[in-house]
Enzyme design. Structure first.
Site, PDB file in Angstrom:
ATOM      1  N   PRO A 157      38.580  50.673  -5.577  1.00 32.83           N
ATOM      2  CA  PRO A 157      38.978  50.945  -4.196  1.00 32.83           C
ATOM      3  C   PRO A 157      40.416  50.496  -3.947  1.00 32.83           C
ATOM      4  CG  PRO A 157      37.636  48.957  -4.301  1.00 32.83           C
ATOM      5  CD  PRO A 157      37.720  49.484  -5.713  1.00 32.83           C
ATOM      6  N   GLU A 231      41.954  64.905  -5.143  1.00 37.56           N
ATOM      7  CA  GLU A 231      41.934  65.141  -3.684  1.00 37.56           C
ATOM      8  C   GLU A 231      43.203  64.492  -3.143  1.00 37.56           C
ATOM      9  OE1 GLU A 231      39.910  66.908  -1.967  1.00 37.56           O
ATOM     10  OE2 GLU A 231      38.174  67.156  -3.263  1.00 37.56           O
ATOM     11  N   LEU A 232      44.226  65.305  -2.846  1.00 38.85           N
ATOM     12  CA  LEU A 232      45.555  64.733  -2.585  1.00 38.85           C
ATOM     13  C   LEU A 232      45.999  64.952  -1.133  1.00 38.85           C
ATOM     14  CD1 LEU A 232      47.065  65.801  -6.032  1.00 38.85           C
ATOM     15  CD2 LEU A 232      45.833  63.713  -5.455  1.00 38.85           C
ATOM     16  N   CYS A 265      43.880  62.679   5.642  1.00 37.19           N
ATOM     17  CA  CYS A 265      44.543  63.729   4.871  1.00 37.19           C
ATOM     18  C   CYS A 265      44.440  65.080   5.570  1.00 37.19           C
ATOM     19  CB  CYS A 265      43.930  63.820   3.486  1.00 37.19           C
ATOM     20  SG  CYS A 265      42.146  63.997   3.559  1.00 37.19           S
TER      21      CYS A 265
HETATM   22  P1  NAP Z   1      48.059  56.199  -2.729  1.00 36.86           P
HETATM   23  O1  NAP Z   1      49.244  55.351  -2.606  1.00 36.86           O
HETATM   24  O2  NAP Z   1      48.095  57.349  -3.638  1.00 36.86           O
HETATM   25  O3  NAP Z   1      46.845  55.205  -3.081  1.00 36.86           O
HETATM   26  C1  NAP Z   1      45.542  55.684  -3.253  1.00 36.86           C
HETATM   27  C2  NAP Z   1      44.866  54.909  -4.356  1.00 36.86           C
HETATM   28  O4  NAP Z   1      45.616  55.107  -5.566  1.00 36.86           O
HETATM   29  C3  NAP Z   1      44.827  53.396  -4.120  1.00 36.86           C
HETATM   30  O5  NAP Z   1      43.619  52.889  -4.623  1.00 36.86           O
HETATM   31  C4  NAP Z   1      46.014  52.906  -4.935  1.00 36.86           C
HETATM   32  O6  NAP Z   1      45.877  51.574  -5.389  1.00 36.86           O
HETATM   33  C5  NAP Z   1      45.940  53.855  -6.113  1.00 36.86           C
HETATM   34  N1  NAP Z   1      47.210  53.937  -6.854  1.00 36.86           N
HETATM   35  C6  NAP Z   1      48.453  53.631  -6.452  1.00 36.86           C
HETATM   36  N2  NAP Z   1      49.344  53.819  -7.473  1.00 36.86           N
HETATM   37  C7  NAP Z   1      48.629  54.246  -8.531  1.00 36.86           C
HETATM   38  C8  NAP Z   1      48.968  54.617  -9.865  1.00 36.86           C
HETATM   39  N3  NAP Z   1      50.221  54.589 -10.319  1.00 36.86           N
HETATM   40  N4  NAP Z   1      47.968  55.029 -10.681  1.00 36.86           N
HETATM   41  C9  NAP Z   1      46.690  55.082 -10.260  1.00 36.86           C
HETATM   42  N5  NAP Z   1      46.310  54.739  -8.987  1.00 36.86           N
HETATM   43  C10 NAP Z   1      47.269  54.332  -8.133  1.00 36.86           C
HETATM   44  O7  NAP Z   1      47.647  56.800  -1.317  1.00 36.86           O
HETATM   45  P2  NAP Z   1      47.505  56.049   0.066  1.00 36.86           P
HETATM   46  O8  NAP Z   1      48.834  56.043   0.717  1.00 36.86           O
HETATM   47  O9  NAP Z   1      46.778  54.796  -0.083  1.00 36.86           O
HETATM   48  O10 NAP Z   1      46.519  57.063   0.794  1.00 36.86           O
HETATM   49  C11 NAP Z   1      46.959  58.086   1.565  1.00 36.86           C
HETATM   50  C12 NAP Z   1      47.089  59.380   0.796  1.00 36.86           C
HETATM   51  O11 NAP Z   1      45.809  59.795   0.370  1.00 36.86           O
HETATM   52  C13 NAP Z   1      47.614  60.486   1.667  1.00 36.86           C
HETATM   53  O12 NAP Z   1      48.539  61.267   0.957  1.00 36.86           O
HETATM   54  C14 NAP Z   1      46.368  61.284   1.996  1.00 36.86           C
HETATM   55  O13 NAP Z   1      46.617  62.615   2.356  1.00 36.86           O
HETATM   56  C15 NAP Z   1      45.595  61.159   0.734  1.00 36.86           C
HETATM   57  N6  NAP Z   1      44.156  61.410   0.980  1.00 36.86           N
HETATM   58  C16 NAP Z   1      43.620  62.578   0.501  1.00 36.86           C
HETATM   59  C17 NAP Z   1      42.285  62.855   0.766  1.00 36.86           C
HETATM   60  C18 NAP Z   1      41.662  64.131   0.263  1.00 36.86           C
HETATM   61  O14 NAP Z   1      40.432  64.219   0.260  1.00 36.86           O
HETATM   62  N7  NAP Z   1      42.417  65.123  -0.165  1.00 36.86           N
HETATM   63  C19 NAP Z   1      41.505  61.953   1.485  1.00 36.86           C
HETATM   64  C20 NAP Z   1      42.099  60.777   1.942  1.00 36.86           C
HETATM   65  C21 NAP Z   1      43.440  60.516   1.675  1.00 36.86           C
HETATM   66  P3  NAP Z   1      46.507  50.327  -4.624  1.00 36.86           P
HETATM   67  O15 NAP Z   1      45.348  49.659  -4.014  1.00 36.86           O
HETATM   68  O16 NAP Z   1      47.154  49.481  -5.693  1.00 36.86           O
HETATM   69  O17 NAP Z   1      47.489  50.843  -3.647  1.00 36.86           O
END
Ligand code: NAP
Length: 459
Positions: A157, A231-232, A265
């Site tokens: 998570p 899912e981005l 998102c």
């Molecule tokens: P994020 O920065 O991409 O983080 C999401 C998850 O990825 C976190 O658990 C994060 O861990 C992890 N993460 C970060 N860097 C990583 C790496 N280099 N390799 C692997 N995992 C890594 O996104 P966020 O800002 O938290 O969330 C918002 C984004 O999610 C928005 O762009 C939103 O649109 C998208 N989203 C998409 C959906 C969908 O269903 N399409 C649903 C919800 C959200 P940490 O805990 O270390 O940060």
């Protein structure tokens, strides 16, 4: 042992301090998931289904506790958090049922005495990474279909909101799902991404989060050709056509725009309103937005909680300032909307135009930017002119116009007179850089299955 402090975004107080998982422990957990896979895949589907049902029932019994955890670590209002628990649990219920409906087929052979059959088999050990904006739902959409399909899963998570996932996994164990079949790790995304993608044991990566991180994971999964679901991000357009029911359109825009303080998102990012109704629409939108009560989500009368952290507040302020520089008119001054800490009042921006960042960058905040249009076909081209393709919304009372818009929008999830289209029984997912694969519906279990076919001769 390294410690992680989980903060309440409403108060900046520590909710709980937990231990990080070490790299060695994470690899041991993955090994255990592999061992558990051998027996979990052999359990019959009805058995797996019964355990998922028990888990669903336990989550229902603990829904208030889970909702409070979500509010404490994510900040969303308690009533919204309770809605998220129900929504998350609806995926567990759906895939508890789907576990029994994983069918193979028989393919007519082209030779006498031959028979071809196919069967879906679980893909293997799954590594899941999720964001903070829906601490229960994003992980349930992965854990439930993975377990139903016969896979075992290790979940990572977001570090802002690990507590809900930890509690959900504990309840799964209490329900009788083997401890090594569903596990969590407390790791940074960077570490989890590296460990999961480098592991020869993990067969599938399922990720929900931002597009840049999704791209990195796709690249690092390529070396061992892992099966990935992504899912981005999104940049949802809302089109309010001249024959729309204005009150309905305003209410549904508020539902999609301000839920979770705009940090979803599928939040409306760009609102396009026909010039004939723009004044009435914006006046009503502003009136209703001004009435939203912003505060600590734990208070009963709160409609909108804080943003997740200061970085998020700064990004939203930057988009608002940029909009003003490009001719936008705010419903509140920038000083009025800053409430201190991570709190921002929601704001409507009139006279939005395509020069503004808010029309190109995912906002993840409570800004409703309204741009007028005259020609529907032109605005559909603008709506599609983005690398994203997750959710889109439109409002019209004419069925021909409606089906035409539906056909032309290049998006995976579309709401027609509907600001809340997502449901466990429907396939959620995006076009283009919003990802690939679907979560929910009969399609949502497919990413956890591989099809094998058997050709039998000499029958
Ligand atoms: P994020 O920065 O991409 O983080 C999401 C998850 O990825 C976190 O658990 C994060 O861990 C992890 N993460 C970060 N860097 C990583 C790496 N280099 N390799 C692997 N995992 C890594 O996104 P966020 O800002 O938290 O969330 C918002 C984004 O999610 C928005 O762009 C939103 O649109 C998208 N989203 C998409 C959906 C969908 O269903 N399409 C649903 C919800 C959200 P940490 O805990 O270390 O940060």
């Amino acid at each position: 042992m390294k410690e992680l402090k989980v903060y309440n975004p409403a108060t900046n107080e520590v909710v709980k301090t937990i231990q990080y998982t070490s790299e060695e422990e994470a690899n041991q957990q993955i090994n255990k998931a592999q061992v558990a896979f051998e027996s979990w895949r052999e359990r019959d589907a009805h058995d797996r289904s019964a355990l998922l049902l028990k888990w669903y029932q336990l989550i229902e019994e603990h829904k208030e506790e889970l909702a409070e955890l979500i509010t404490l670590e994510n900040g969303k209002p308690y009533k919204e958090a309770l809605g998220e628990v129900a929504y998350a649990n609806s995926y567990i219920q759906w895939y508890q049922e789907e576990a029994k409906r994983i069918y193979g087929k028989t393919i007519p052979a082209n030779q006498k005495g031959k028979k071809i059959i196919t069967d879906p088999f679980p893909v293997g050990i799954v590594g899941a990474i999720t964001p903070w904006n829906f601490p229960a739902a994003m992980i349930a959409r992965k854990m439930a279909p993975a377990l139903a399909a016969g896979c075992t899963i290790v979940c990572k998570p977001a570090l802002e909101t690990p507590l809900t996932t930890i509690r959900m996994v504990e309840l799964a164990h209490e329900a009788g799902i083997p401890e090594d079949a569903i596990q969590y790790v407390v790791l940074s995304g960077r570490d989890a991404g590296r460990i999961f993608t480098e592991s020869p044991i993990i067969q599938k990566i399922t990720f929900t989060g931002s597009t840049p991180v999704g791209k990195q994971l796709i690249k690092s999964s390529a070396d061992s050709v892992k099966n990935v679901t992504m899912e981005l991000g999104g940049l949802a357009p809302v089109i309010v056509h001249k024959d729309a029911d204005i009150e309905l359109a305003v209410n549904q825009t508020i539902a999609t725009k301000f839920r979770n303080s705009g940090q979803t998102c599928i939040s409306a990012n760009r609102i396009f309103v026909h010039k004939d109704i723009e004044q009435d629409y914006t006046a009503l939108l502003t009136e209703k937005v001004n009435a939203l009560n912003v505060g600590n989500g734990i208070e009963k009368d709160t409609d909108m909680g804080p943003l997740i952290n200061q970085q998020a507040v700064e990004k939203v302020i930057d988009q608002i300032e940029d909009a003003v520089e490009h001719g936008g008119e705010l419903s509140l001054s920038i000083e009025q909307l800053k409430l201190g800490g991570n709190f921002l009042k929601p704001v409507v921006i009139r006279h939005a135009n395509l020069e503004m960042k808010v029309m190109h960058e995912e906002t993840f905040g409570p800004i409703a930017a309204v741009m007028t249009y005259d020609d529907l076909d032109e605005i559909l081209k603008v709506a599609n002119d983005t690398e994203y393709g997750l959710a889109a919304y439109f409002f019209t009372n004419d069925y021909r116009t409606g089906f035409d818009i539906y056909k032309k929008l290049d998006y995976g999830v579309i709401g027609w007179n509907d600001g809340a289209p997502s449901a466990a029984h429907a396939p959620f997912g995006g076009y283009k850089e919003s990802g690939y694969g679907r979560e929910g519906g009969i399609e949502g279990i497919e990413p956890y299955l591989e099809t094998k076919y058997l050709s039998i001769g000499n029958m």
